[in-house]
Design an enzyme around this catalytic site. Structure first.
Site, PDB file in Angstrom:
ATOM      1  N   HIS A 171      -4.225 -44.616 -48.675  1.00 47.28           N
ATOM      2  CA  HIS A 171      -3.785 -45.519 -47.612  1.00 47.28           C
ATOM      3  C   HIS A 171      -4.924 -45.994 -46.716  1.00 47.28           C
ATOM      4  O   HIS A 171      -4.893 -47.126 -46.225  1.00 47.28           O
ATOM      5  CB  HIS A 171      -2.689 -44.867 -46.772  1.00 47.28           C
ATOM      6  CG  HIS A 171      -1.356 -44.865 -47.452  1.00 47.28           C
ATOM      7  ND1 HIS A 171      -1.141 -44.229 -48.658  1.00 47.28           N
ATOM      8  CD2 HIS A 171      -0.173 -45.442 -47.112  1.00 47.28           C
ATOM      9  CE1 HIS A 171       0.130 -44.411 -49.020  1.00 47.28           C
ATOM     10  NE2 HIS A 171       0.723 -45.138 -48.104  1.00 47.28           N
ATOM     11  N   ASN A 215      -1.230 -39.663 -46.973  1.00 46.91           N
ATOM     12  CA  ASN A 215      -2.028 -40.870 -46.786  1.00 46.91           C
ATOM     13  C   ASN A 215      -3.034 -41.098 -47.915  1.00 46.91           C
ATOM     14  O   ASN A 215      -3.903 -41.974 -47.792  1.00 46.91           O
ATOM     15  CB  ASN A 215      -2.773 -40.804 -45.444  1.00 46.91           C
ATOM     16  CG  ASN A 215      -1.834 -40.935 -44.263  1.00 46.91           C
ATOM     17  OD1 ASN A 215      -1.053 -41.865 -44.175  1.00 46.91           O
ATOM     18  ND2 ASN A 215      -1.887 -39.966 -43.353  1.00 46.91           N
ATOM     19  N   GLU A 272       3.738 -45.285 -54.471  1.00 45.40           N
ATOM     20  CA  GLU A 272       3.975 -44.167 -53.555  1.00 45.40           C
ATOM     21  C   GLU A 272       4.476 -42.935 -54.304  1.00 45.40           C
ATOM     22  O   GLU A 272       4.086 -41.808 -53.995  1.00 45.40           O
ATOM     23  CB  GLU A 272       4.981 -44.571 -52.475  1.00 45.40           C
ATOM     24  CG  GLU A 272       4.512 -45.692 -51.556  1.00 45.40           C
ATOM     25  CD  GLU A 272       3.436 -45.259 -50.574  1.00 45.40           C
ATOM     26  OE1 GLU A 272       3.040 -44.067 -50.568  1.00 45.40           O
ATOM     27  OE2 GLU A 272       2.983 -46.124 -49.798  1.00 45.40           O
ATOM     28  N   HIS A 280       1.584 -53.850 -50.417  1.00 42.60           N
ATOM     29  CA  HIS A 280       1.261 -52.498 -49.960  1.00 42.60           C
ATOM     30  C   HIS A 280       1.025 -51.566 -51.153  1.00 42.60           C
ATOM     31  O   HIS A 280       0.047 -50.810 -51.180  1.00 42.60           O
ATOM     32  CB  HIS A 280       2.386 -51.947 -49.088  1.00 42.60           C
ATOM     33  CG  HIS A 280       2.167 -50.538 -48.645  1.00 42.60           C
ATOM     34  ND1 HIS A 280       1.170 -50.174 -47.772  1.00 42.60           N
ATOM     35  CD2 HIS A 280       2.799 -49.385 -48.995  1.00 42.60           C
ATOM     36  CE1 HIS A 280       1.201 -48.869 -47.595  1.00 42.60           C
ATOM     37  NE2 HIS A 280       2.181 -48.362 -48.311  1.00 42.60           N
ATOM     38  N   GLU A 301       2.339 -35.064 -38.182  1.00 40.89           N
ATOM     39  CA  GLU A 301       1.076 -35.305 -38.895  1.00 40.89           C
ATOM     40  C   GLU A 301      -0.114 -34.635 -38.210  1.00 40.89           C
ATOM     41  O   GLU A 301      -1.147 -35.246 -37.960  1.00 40.89           O
ATOM     42  CB  GLU A 301       0.819 -36.816 -39.038  1.00 40.89           C
ATOM     43  CG  GLU A 301      -0.150 -37.138 -40.165  1.00 40.89           C
ATOM     44  CD  GLU A 301      -0.216 -38.621 -40.489  1.00 40.89           C
ATOM     45  OE1 GLU A 301      -1.316 -39.101 -40.764  1.00 40.89           O
ATOM     46  OE2 GLU A 301       0.828 -39.285 -40.483  1.00 40.89           O
ATOM     47  N   LYS A 305       8.288 -35.788 -50.332  1.00 43.65           N
ATOM     48  CA  LYS A 305       8.123 -36.295 -48.962  1.00 43.65           C
ATOM     49  C   LYS A 305       8.881 -35.421 -47.963  1.00 43.65           C
ATOM     50  O   LYS A 305       8.355 -35.078 -46.893  1.00 43.65           O
ATOM     51  CB  LYS A 305       8.621 -37.748 -48.895  1.00 43.65           C
ATOM     52  CG  LYS A 305       8.501 -38.412 -47.517  1.00 43.65           C
ATOM     53  CD  LYS A 305       7.078 -38.755 -47.168  1.00 43.65           C
ATOM     54  CE  LYS A 305       6.953 -39.455 -45.807  1.00 43.65           C
ATOM     55  NZ  LYS A 305       7.217 -40.897 -45.876  1.00 43.65           N
ATOM     56  N   ARG A 335      14.540 -47.407 -23.973  1.00 43.30           N
ATOM     57  CA  ARG A 335      13.889 -46.092 -24.119  1.00 43.30           C
ATOM     58  C   ARG A 335      14.415 -45.284 -25.310  1.00 43.30           C
ATOM     59  O   ARG A 335      14.250 -44.065 -25.363  1.00 43.30           O
ATOM     60  CB  ARG A 335      13.981 -45.277 -22.835  1.00 43.30           C
ATOM     61  CG  ARG A 335      13.231 -45.901 -21.658  1.00 43.30           C
ATOM     62  CD  ARG A 335      13.059 -44.904 -20.524  1.00 43.30           C
ATOM     63  NE  ARG A 335      12.230 -45.464 -19.477  1.00 43.30           N
ATOM     64  CZ  ARG A 335      12.694 -46.123 -18.414  1.00 43.30           C
ATOM     65  NH1 ARG A 335      14.006 -46.291 -18.274  1.00 43.30           N
ATOM     66  NH2 ARG A 335      11.882 -46.587 -17.503  1.00 43.30           N
ATOM     67  N   HIS A 361      -4.894 -49.791 -46.590  1.00 43.83           N
ATOM     68  CA  HIS A 361      -4.641 -50.497 -45.337  1.00 43.83           C
ATOM     69  C   HIS A 361      -5.811 -51.398 -44.960  1.00 43.83           C
ATOM     70  O   HIS A 361      -5.619 -52.509 -44.443  1.00 43.83           O
ATOM     71  CB  HIS A 361      -4.369 -49.502 -44.207  1.00 43.83           C
ATOM     72  CG  HIS A 361      -3.011 -48.881 -44.264  1.00 43.83           C
ATOM     73  ND1 HIS A 361      -2.614 -47.883 -43.402  1.00 43.83           N
ATOM     74  CD2 HIS A 361      -1.947 -49.115 -45.068  1.00 43.83           C
ATOM     75  CE1 HIS A 361      -1.370 -47.529 -43.673  1.00 43.83           C
ATOM     76  NE2 HIS A 361      -0.944 -48.254 -44.696  1.00 43.83           N
ATOM     77  N   ARG A 367       0.905 -33.118 -43.458  1.00 49.03           N
ATOM     78  CA  ARG A 367       1.486 -34.445 -43.662  1.00 49.03           C
ATOM     79  C   ARG A 367       0.410 -35.504 -43.916  1.00 49.03           C
ATOM     80  O   ARG A 367       0.676 -36.531 -44.541  1.00 49.03           O
ATOM     81  CB  ARG A 367       2.353 -34.850 -42.472  1.00 49.03           C
ATOM     82  CG  ARG A 367       3.019 -36.207 -42.682  1.00 49.03           C
ATOM     83  CD  ARG A 367       4.093 -36.526 -41.669  1.00 49.03           C
ATOM     84  NE  ARG A 367       4.653 -37.854 -41.902  1.00 49.03           N
ATOM     85  CZ  ARG A 367       5.716 -38.354 -41.303  1.00 49.03           C
ATOM     86  NH1 ARG A 367       6.365 -37.622 -40.409  1.00 49.03           N
ATOM     87  NH2 ARG A 367       6.152 -39.559 -41.568  1.00 49.03           N
ATOM     88  N   LYS A 421       8.333 -42.265 -39.115  1.00 48.57           N
ATOM     89  CA  LYS A 421       7.261 -43.145 -38.659  1.00 48.57           C
ATOM     90  C   LYS A 421       7.785 -44.569 -38.506  1.00 48.57           C
ATOM     91  O   LYS A 421       8.436 -45.096 -39.407  1.00 48.57           O
ATOM     92  CB  LYS A 421       6.096 -43.152 -39.655  1.00 48.57           C
ATOM     93  CG  LYS A 421       5.177 -41.956 -39.571  1.00 48.57           C
ATOM     94  CD  LYS A 421       3.978 -42.172 -40.477  1.00 48.57           C
ATOM     95  CE  LYS A 421       2.969 -41.050 -40.383  1.00 48.57           C
ATOM     96  NZ  LYS A 421       1.800 -41.293 -41.259  1.00 48.57           N
TER      97      LYS A 421
END
Length: 363
Positions: free
Chosen positions: A250, A247, A187, A267, A239, A229, A123, A254, A243, A145
């Protein structure tokens, strides 16, 4: 001893944590001794090549801890539930428990995978991100993330799980092949487009120094890009708003990575192509001029980043975008640049407009 010896920027979100800039791997143990009295066991999760380069340096500062090194093969395909299960088995064999600290030593894939593991093992156990690639240092290690992939799409299964700290050693960038540098540059340039026009100009003006890997320029590049960032994540950790601007490129990238099964496009390359697709969509919406698109394309070309992809089906790529996590109520949520140095969240892009943008980057 004081923490002041290590330059840092703080992420001031729900739980403040430091992003240390230019600190040596060997000194991480000293920091851990100062900050965490109850750490006895450390799991270092890495992949073999990075471990061979840097694990011994890291371990020099960890002599007073029980340390186990777990390595996984390199590659985006390793971000899977199968690999997560194997990591869990290995951790239990090392007698990992709730007091264990995970150190993610590597690039974006390791950061995502090790971070996700730390967030769900018993957990949730403690995590330190030690990014060794440009992409990880300027982007993926900051913000909490974590994720693994699913056949339906990239990073579909994930958590928000901020680390206790991000420990960045610029010297790890010296061994990076240029393809890995490109991933980070994509990035960093994205950060400049969405939030820092002067950083964009820095990339334009410092091309030669960046390509020659001048240490002072690279340090400035990582620091300035990381600051973008950190600022955005501090405003919106989960997000829910600003935020989302991170993206840019992306949703397109993606979709491309997933369609190509994470082979044949990195990427950073996917993000680069995605940025150009987004600029064409922004042009159609009156947010960018053709000269601004040319300027962005020229900068990406300068650093060897692709702005087109061959032989892809725009309809198939559009379908891949249906699974994007940012979508809401069946609508595709896209980030569009507004000139250079700003960006917006758009909920009004039609499939025909998105298809037209894809066709601009498919040759």
């Amino acid at each position: 001893m004081s923490l002041a010896k290590w330059p840092k920027i703080d992420v001031t979100a729900d739980r403040t944590y430091p992003v240390f800039l230019g600190s040596s791997l060997e000194e991480l143990g000293e920091y851990l001794h100062l900050q965490f009295e109850d750490v006895e066991h450390i799991l270092v999760i890495s992949h073999q090549i990075v471990a061979e380069l840097y694990s011994e340096r890291l371990k020099k500062g960890l002599l007073n801890y029980r340390v186990n090194l777990l390595t996984v093969p390199a590659g985006e395909t390793e971000k899977s539930l199968e690999r997560l299960a194997q990591l869990t088995t290995a951790a239990l064999r090392c007698d990992a428990d709730r007091k264990t600290l995970v150190i993610a030593l590597g690039g974006g894939v390791i950061g995502d995978l090790a971070g996700f593991f730390a967030s769900v093992f018993m957990r949730g156990i403690r995590l330190i991100q030690v990014p060794t690639t440009l992409l990880a240092q300027v982007d993926s290690s900051i913000g909490g993330k974590t994720a693994v992939n699913h056949p339906a799409g990239k990073n579909i299964l994930g958590t928000f799980y901020p680390p206790l700290a991000v420990w960045t050693d610029f010297s790890t960038l010296e061994s990076l092949p240029w393809e890995e540098v490109e991933n980070g540059l994509a990035e960093s340039i994205k950060h400049a487009i969405i939030a820092d026009r002067s950083l964009f100009e820095f990339f334009e003006n410092e091309e030669k120094s960046i390509k020659l890997r001048e240490k002072s320029i690279w340090g400035e590049m990582v620091t300035r890009s990381s600051a973008v960032k950190v600022k955005i994540v501090s405003q919106d950790e989960r997000e829910q708003g600003v935020r989302g601007l991170l993206n840019l490129g992306h949703s397109f990238g993606h979709a491309l990575e997933t369609e190509m099964n994470y082979r044949g496009v990195t990427h950073g390359q996917g993000v680069s192509i995605g940025i150009i697709a987004a600029t064409h969509l922004a042009y159609a919406k009156g947010l960018m001029t053709s000269s601004e698109i040319d300027r962005v394309k020229r900068l990406l070309d300068t650093y060897g980043l692709p702005t087109v992809i061959k032989g892809q089906d725009p309809e198939a790529l559009l379908q891949r975008m249906q699974s994007d996590k940012k979508n809401q109520g069946g609508r595709k949520i896209l980030i569009l640049p507004k000139g250079i140095g700003q960006a917006i969240v758009s909920k009004e892009c039609t499939d025909l407009e998105i298809l037209a943008a894809w066709k601009q980057v498919i040759s």
